[in-house]
Design a protein around this motif. Structure first.
Motif, PDB file in Angstrom:
ATOM      1  N   ARG A  55      -7.630  -2.308  -6.916  1.00 27.75           N
ATOM      2  CA  ARG A  55      -8.680  -1.967  -5.948  1.00 27.75           C
ATOM      3  C   ARG A  55      -8.130  -1.943  -4.509  1.00 27.75           C
ATOM      4  O   ARG A  55      -8.590  -1.186  -3.668  1.00 27.75           O
ATOM      5  CB  ARG A  55      -9.844  -2.963  -6.048  1.00 27.75           C
ATOM      6  N   TYR A 114      -4.862  -1.344  -3.927  1.00 28.94           N
ATOM      7  CA  TYR A 114      -3.548  -0.725  -4.121  1.00 28.94           C
ATOM      8  C   TYR A 114      -2.445  -1.774  -4.323  1.00 28.94           C
ATOM      9  O   TYR A 114      -1.343  -1.685  -3.797  1.00 28.94           O
ATOM     10  CB  TYR A 114      -3.220   0.216  -2.956  1.00 28.94           C
ATOM     11  N   ALA A 162      -2.117  -4.725  -3.186  1.00 33.07           N
ATOM     12  CA  ALA A 162      -1.710  -5.585  -2.062  1.00 33.07           C
ATOM     13  C   ALA A 162      -1.644  -7.023  -2.576  1.00 33.07           C
ATOM     14  O   ALA A 162      -2.382  -7.399  -3.479  1.00 33.07           O
ATOM     15  CB  ALA A 162      -2.728  -5.482  -0.928  1.00 33.07           C
ATOM     16  N   PHE A 163      -0.748  -7.806  -2.011  1.00 35.94           N
ATOM     17  CA  PHE A 163      -0.639  -9.206  -2.433  1.00 35.94           C
ATOM     18  C   PHE A 163      -1.311 -10.138  -1.435  1.00 35.94           C
ATOM     19  O   PHE A 163      -1.310  -9.906  -0.243  1.00 35.94           O
ATOM     20  CB  PHE A 163       0.821  -9.613  -2.661  1.00 35.94           C
ATOM     21  N   SER A 207       1.002  -2.274  -1.926  1.00 38.22           N
ATOM     22  CA  SER A 207       0.752  -1.822  -0.545  1.00 38.22           C
ATOM     23  C   SER A 207       0.991  -2.941   0.459  1.00 38.22           C
ATOM     24  O   SER A 207       0.483  -2.893   1.579  1.00 38.22           O
ATOM     25  CB  SER A 207      -0.673  -1.280  -0.425  1.00 38.22           C
ATOM     26  N   GLY A 243       1.094  -6.819   2.215  1.00 35.16           N
ATOM     27  CA  GLY A 243       0.169  -7.937   2.389  1.00 35.16           C
ATOM     28  C   GLY A 243      -1.270  -7.446   2.461  1.00 35.16           C
ATOM     29  O   GLY A 243      -1.556  -6.414   3.074  1.00 35.16           O
ATOM     30  N   LEU A 276       3.159 -17.058   4.399  1.00 34.43           N
ATOM     31  CA  LEU A 276       3.963 -15.842   4.248  1.00 34.43           C
ATOM     32  C   LEU A 276       4.854 -16.089   3.026  1.00 34.43           C
ATOM     33  O   LEU A 276       6.070 -15.952   3.088  1.00 34.43           O
ATOM     34  CB  LEU A 276       4.787 -15.588   5.517  1.00 34.43           C
ATOM     35  N   TYR A 286       2.517   4.187  -4.462  1.00 29.07           N
ATOM     36  CA  TYR A 286       2.883   3.739  -3.119  1.00 29.07           C
ATOM     37  C   TYR A 286       3.660   2.423  -3.126  1.00 29.07           C
ATOM     38  O   TYR A 286       3.238   1.454  -3.768  1.00 29.07           O
ATOM     39  CB  TYR A 286       1.630   3.535  -2.267  1.00 29.07           C
ATOM     40  N   GLY A 299       4.925  -0.964   3.259  1.00 28.34           N
ATOM     41  CA  GLY A 299       4.960  -2.251   3.963  1.00 28.34           C
ATOM     42  C   GLY A 299       5.726  -3.277   3.145  1.00 28.34           C
ATOM     43  O   GLY A 299       6.824  -3.015   2.628  1.00 28.34           O
ATOM     44  N   GLY A 300       5.101  -4.454   2.977  1.00 28.20           N
ATOM     45  CA  GLY A 300       5.726  -5.507   2.168  1.00 28.20           C
ATOM     46  C   GLY A 300       5.933  -5.066   0.726  1.00 28.20           C
ATOM     47  O   GLY A 300       6.725  -5.673   0.009  1.00 28.20           O
ATOM     48  N   THR A 342       5.253  -0.066   7.469  1.00 24.83           N
ATOM     49  CA  THR A 342       4.145   0.165   8.413  1.00 24.83           C
ATOM     50  C   THR A 342       4.069  -0.922   9.476  1.00 24.83           C
ATOM     51  O   THR A 342       3.243  -0.832  10.378  1.00 24.83           O
ATOM     52  CB  THR A 342       2.780   0.146   7.678  1.00 24.83           C
ATOM     53  N   VAL A 356       0.886  -1.843  12.112  1.00 24.29           N
ATOM     54  CA  VAL A 356      -0.243  -2.713  11.742  1.00 24.29           C
ATOM     55  C   VAL A 356      -0.047  -4.167  12.184  1.00 24.29           C
ATOM     56  O   VAL A 356      -0.798  -5.054  11.761  1.00 24.29           O
ATOM     57  CB  VAL A 356      -0.512  -2.662  10.208  1.00 24.29           C
TER      58      VAL A 356
HETATM   59  C1  2NE Z   1      -1.018   2.640   0.707  1.00 20.56           C
HETATM   60  C2  2NE Z   1      -1.726   3.686   1.563  1.00 20.56           C
HETATM   61  C3  2NE Z   1      -0.704   4.580   2.265  1.00 20.56           C
HETATM   62  C4  2NE Z   1      -2.621   4.547   0.633  1.00 20.56           C
HETATM   63  O1  2NE Z   1      -3.372   5.461   1.394  1.00 20.56           O
HETATM   64  P1  2NE Z   1      -4.616   6.260   0.727  1.00 20.56           P
HETATM   65  O2  2NE Z   1      -5.229   7.057   1.830  1.00 20.56           O
HETATM   66  O3  2NE Z   1      -4.162   6.959  -0.498  1.00 20.56           O
HETATM   67  O4  2NE Z   1      -5.631   5.120   0.209  1.00 20.56           O
HETATM   68  P2  2NE Z   1      -6.538   4.145   1.083  1.00 20.56           P
HETATM   69  O5  2NE Z   1      -7.938   4.664   1.082  1.00 20.56           O
HETATM   70  O6  2NE Z   1      -5.931   3.840   2.392  1.00 20.56           O
HETATM   71  O7  2NE Z   1      -6.439   2.799   0.208  1.00 20.56           O
HETATM   72  C5  2NE Z   1      -7.170   2.641  -0.990  1.00 20.56           C
HETATM   73  C6  2NE Z   1      -7.865   1.302  -0.960  1.00 20.56           C
HETATM   74  O8  2NE Z   1      -6.872   0.276  -0.930  1.00 20.56           O
HETATM   75  C7  2NE Z   1      -7.063  -0.541   0.199  1.00 20.56           C
HETATM   76  C8  2NE Z   1      -7.732   0.364   1.212  1.00 20.56           C
HETATM   77  O9  2NE Z   1      -8.379  -0.390   2.204  1.00 20.56           O
HETATM   78  C9  2NE Z   1      -8.684   1.142   0.336  1.00 20.56           C
HETATM   79  O10 2NE Z   1      -9.801   0.346   0.016  1.00 20.56           O
HETATM   80  P3  2NE Z   1     -11.318   0.893   0.312  1.00 20.56           P
HETATM   81  O11 2NE Z   1     -11.359   1.240   1.756  1.00 20.56           O
HETATM   82  O12 2NE Z   1     -11.452   2.092  -0.585  1.00 20.56           O
HETATM   83  O13 2NE Z   1     -12.187  -0.251  -0.083  1.00 20.56           O
HETATM   84  N1  2NE Z   1      -5.772  -1.017   0.674  1.00 20.56           N
HETATM   85  C10 2NE Z   1      -4.618  -0.324   0.712  1.00 20.56           C
HETATM   86  N2  2NE Z   1      -3.639  -1.063   1.206  1.00 20.56           N
HETATM   87  C11 2NE Z   1      -4.173  -2.263   1.488  1.00 20.56           C
HETATM   88  C12 2NE Z   1      -3.647  -3.473   2.027  1.00 20.56           C
HETATM   89  N3  2NE Z   1      -2.347  -3.618   2.350  1.00 20.56           N
HETATM   90  N4  2NE Z   1      -4.508  -4.498   2.191  1.00 20.56           N
HETATM   91  C13 2NE Z   1      -5.801  -4.405   1.861  1.00 20.56           C
HETATM   92  N5  2NE Z   1      -6.351  -3.290   1.339  1.00 20.56           N
HETATM   93  C14 2NE Z   1      -5.530  -2.237   1.159  1.00 20.56           C
HETATM   94  C15 2NE Z   1      -2.648   3.023   2.615  1.00 20.56           C
HETATM   95  O14 2NE Z   1      -3.722   2.356   1.958  1.00 20.56           O
HETATM   96  C16 2NE Z   1      -1.964   2.077   3.519  1.00 20.56           C
HETATM   97  O15 2NE Z   1      -1.275   2.478   4.444  1.00 20.56           O
HETATM   98  N6  2NE Z   1      -2.193   0.756   3.280  1.00 20.56           N
HETATM   99  C17 2NE Z   1      -1.784  -0.293   4.176  1.00 20.56           C
HETATM  100  C18 2NE Z   1      -0.301  -0.596   4.028  1.00 20.56           C
HETATM  101  C19 2NE Z   1       0.097  -1.697   4.985  1.00 20.56           C
HETATM  102  O16 2NE Z   1       0.081  -1.512   6.173  1.00 20.56           O
HETATM  103  N7  2NE Z   1       0.412  -2.873   4.430  1.00 20.56           N
HETATM  104  C20 2NE Z   1       0.702  -4.065   5.155  1.00 20.56           C
HETATM  105  C21 2NE Z   1       2.078  -3.991   5.850  1.00 20.56           C
HETATM  106  S1  2NE Z   1       2.603  -5.509   6.543  1.00 20.56           S
HETATM  107  C22 2NE Z   1       3.260  -6.302   5.160  1.00 20.56           C
HETATM  108  O17 2NE Z   1       2.972  -5.922   4.078  1.00 20.56           O
HETATM  109  C23 2NE Z   1       4.182  -7.441   5.322  1.00 20.56           C
HETATM  110  C24 2NE Z   1       5.217  -7.414   6.221  1.00 20.56           C
HETATM  111  O18 2NE Z   1       5.450  -6.373   6.961  1.00 20.56           O
HETATM  112  C25 2NE Z   1       6.066  -8.534   6.362  1.00 20.56           C
HETATM  113  C26 2NE Z   1       5.886  -9.617   5.568  1.00 20.56           C
HETATM  114  C27 2NE Z   1       4.844  -9.622   4.659  1.00 20.56           C
HETATM  115  C28 2NE Z   1       4.012  -8.539   4.525  1.00 20.56           C
END
Ligand code: 2NE
Length: 270
Positions: A29, A31, A33-34, A70, A72, A91, A114, A117-118, A140, A144
């Motif tokens: 739901r 994608y 995410a952890f 996807s 965190g 973390l 996908y 990010g993390g 990303t 973000v």
């Molecule tokens: C993955 C991506 C590119 C997909 O895009 P799209 O347009 O195909 O789907 P959508 O609508 O954005 O996502 C589908 C559902 O998954 C949720 C969305 O909110 C959406 O839910 P609803 O709105 O339909 O309810 N979703 C996706 N990623 C999520 C996330 N990370 N957390 C919570 N909900 C998430 C697009 O969804 C995207 O860009 N996602 C965000 C990626 C992101 O920025 N992740 C965090 C990076 S920071 C990190 O992970 C990190 C770090 O840098 C260092 C240490 C630890 C962690």
């Protein structure tokens, strides 16, 4: 192919087929995410894999055909980290990175969508990566409010080169599976319906190789980047091999038998 459940968790599936373990992030739901709980469960599953003599390789993947991971979960990102169920910011995905590096068995990312990010950092940290043709890769953090200056930067740069690593982090673009393969961020791209078969074939080939040789090669390739900690893990395995030798047994036996050890009896190599 019948995957047998090993243990039941809330956020992940943990299954086994032959000598292959599969850890699946099961939060489609968001994608895949952890959240801290997800990482806690993956760490527990990794500890099981480390101790299980009937497991020789581990697959890491995500549920469904949209996302591997996807990163965190932004819904629980608070002040100081990702908030766990006790309200503590964490973390703990970094502990998972360490576990993937440290386990003396190959960990293969089976990237089914996908890896962002993390999620891409997890892909990068795995020993090998096989992706479906619908997979998309990218960082990303600077968009973000995050970054991974650990393996997500240093090891990424070892894989794709310094210029490309800077591009990936500074621009926060997405890359296709073909582009990721070309730049050395993954090993192979296959059609989605071939992904698991291909990954299992790679696992079975690895399983037919010498486990100790694979273990030492993983340690050696890690040690180059991991500094003193990498050398310590490499050295730990050298000690393990020494303990398997009669020469080491002689030292221990002599101590227990209250006599001088006779190391002269053992062959010397140039
Ligand atoms: C993955 C991506 C590119 C997909 O895009 P799209 O347009 O195909 O789907 P959508 O609508 O954005 O996502 C589908 C559902 O998954 C949720 C969305 O909110 C959406 O839910 P609803 O709105 O339909 O309810 N979703 C996706 N990623 C999520 C996330 N990370 N957390 C919570 N909900 C998430 C697009 O969804 C995207 O860009 N996602 C965000 C990626 C992101 O920025 N992740 C965090 C990076 S920071 C990190 O992970 C990190 C770090 O840098 C260092 C240490 C630890 C962690």
């Amino acid at each position: 192919r019948e995957w047998k459940p090993i243990k039941k968790y809330e956020d992940i599936l943990f299954e086994q087929y032959g000598r292959i373990a599969k850890i699946t992030i099961n939060r489609p739901r968001v994608y895949n995410a952890f959240r801290p709980q997800t990482n806690k469960e993956m760490l527990d599953a990794m500890a099981y894999c480390r101790n299980a003599s009937d497991i020789g390789v581990i697959i890491l993947t995500g549920a469904g055909d949209k996302a591997f991971c996807s990163g965190g979960d932004q819904n629980v990102k608070g002040i100081g980290g990702y908030i766990d169920e006790q309200g503590v910011p964490r973390l703990n995905v970094l502990d998972l990175h360490k576990a993937i590096r440290s386990i003396p068995k190959p960990v293969i990312a089976m990237v089914n969508g996908y890896a962002i990010g993390g999620g891409n950092v997890l892909n990068v940290v795995c020993d090998l990566s096989i992706a479906s043709d619908n997979a998309r890769f990218g960082q990303t953090g600077p968009k973000v409010g995050s970054f991974d200056a650990g393996f997500g930067s240093s090891y990424l740069a070892r894989c794709v080169g310094q210029k490309k690593a800077r591009e990936i982090w500074f621009l926060c673009r997405q890359y296709t599976a073909e582009e990721a393969e070309r730049m050395g961020m993954i090993n192979k791209v296959v059609p989605l319906d071939r992904l698991e078969d291909e990954t299992v074939e790679w696992c079975e080939t690895i399983l037919s190789r010498s486990p100790m040789a694979i273990r030492m090669i993983k340690r050696a390739l890690n040690a180059e980047l991991d500094g003193q900690r990498g050398m310590m893990e490499f050295a730990g395995d050298a000690t393990l091999m020494y303990y398997l030798m009669a020469e080491a047994q002689e030292g221990k036996n002599a101590f227990l038998e209250k006599r001088d050890p006779n190391f002269e009896q053992f062959p010397k190599f140039p």
